[in-house]
Design an enzyme around this catalytic site. Structure first.
Site, mmCIF file in Angstrom:
data_model
loop_
_atom_site.group_PDB
_atom_site.id
_atom_site.type_symbol
_atom_site.label_atom_id
_atom_site.label_comp_id
_atom_site.label_asym_id
_atom_site.label_seq_id
_atom_site.Cartn_x
_atom_site.Cartn_y
_atom_site.Cartn_z
ATOM 1 N N ASP A 12 6.944 51.325 91.541
ATOM 2 C CA ASP A 12 6.564 50.473 90.428
ATOM 3 C C ASP A 12 7.144 51.090 89.150
ATOM 4 O O ASP A 12 7.442 52.288 89.112
ATOM 5 C CB ASP A 12 5.043 50.389 90.345
ATOM 6 C CG ASP A 12 4.559 49.667 89.107
ATOM 7 O OD1 ASP A 12 4.995 48.520 88.885
ATOM 8 O OD2 ASP A 12 3.778 50.254 88.343
ATOM 9 N N ASP A 14 6.260 49.982 85.187
ATOM 10 C CA ASP A 14 5.348 50.124 84.052
ATOM 11 C C ASP A 14 4.038 50.787 84.481
ATOM 12 O O ASP A 14 3.316 50.263 85.326
ATOM 13 C CB ASP A 14 5.047 48.754 83.435
ATOM 14 C CG ASP A 14 6.299 48.114 82.853
ATOM 15 O OD1 ASP A 14 6.827 48.662 81.868
ATOM 16 O OD2 ASP A 14 6.753 47.090 83.391
#
Length: 224
Positions: A12, A14
């Site tokens: 991932d 952010d």
């Protein structure tokens, strides 16, 4: 016990690789207030890890009189401005682990619900070739928490998702990773992950090694 490397590590962005959630929160507050509405920290927390187009409906309900594409474009532009102004804020240990995985020839993918232009900004700040595949929110039909983003990354890499390790910081993202069949590692940032489905929760990536990541596959096999 096997010590083989994972088929891939799926990251991932952010809140996991880079600590940009505060940039998003500031952009959200500015957007809603520009239309005369109010946006609280709790409102922002509800959207952590969500798809941008799904989140657009929330902003419209708060009085933002723009279509979904315009909302996504405006938020993303503001976050990119902050990245340009303040630089890329790396999460503790994330860039170091990513670099170690690449040195060990482990394929890596970036799986983010941000759009490709913003992902490219972050990738450009990494001083080595970091990702073999990039899956972004503007190319999937179903955003996290649906497993499609992670399944798409594994398919593009040509690997078995069950042989992959995914690293996430939000309940929505961790749900997506776990549902895909990957070894799902939660590293909390703004939100607690105790109620989200996961393989393991780590308090930080600082000091985490390639061997630590590889060991997760063996642990899952031993407990299956």
């Amino acid at each position: 016990m096997t010590t083989r490397l994972p088929a891939a590590v799926l990251w991932d962005m952010d809140g996991t690789l880079v600590d940009t959630e505060r940039y998003w929160m500031a952009a959200e507050e500015e957007l809603v207030e520009s239309f005369g509405g109010a946006w609280t920290h709790d409102d922002a927390l509800q959207l952590v890890g969500s798809g941008l187009w799904e989140a657009a409906a929330v902003f419209q309900a708060k009085g933002v009189a723009l279509d979904a594409d315009a909302i996504v474009a405006r938020l993303t532009a503001r976050v990119r401005e902050q990245l340009d102004e303040h630089g890329v804020p790396w999460r503790p240990g994330a860039k170091e682990l990513l670099e170690a995985l690449r040195a060990a020839s482990v394929p890596c993918a970036l799986v983010t619900m941000s759009i490709r232009a913003m992902a490219d900004d972050v990738i450009a700040a990494i001083p080595f070739h970091a990702f073999d595949v990039v899956v972004t929110g503007d190319v999937v039909e179903r955003a996290k928490p649906h497993p499609e983003p992670y399944l798409t990354a594994a398919a593009q890499l040509g690997v078995d998702i069950t042989e992959c390790v995914a690293i996430e910081d939000s309940p929505a993202g961790l749900t997506s990773a776990f549902a895909s069949g990957a070894v799902a590692v939660g590293v909390p940032n703004f939100l607690a992950l105790d109620e989200a489905p996961s393989t393991v929760l780590w308090p930080t990536l600082e000091g985490v090694t390639v061997a630590d990541v590889s060991a997760l596959l063996a642990v899952r096999e031993a407990t299956a």
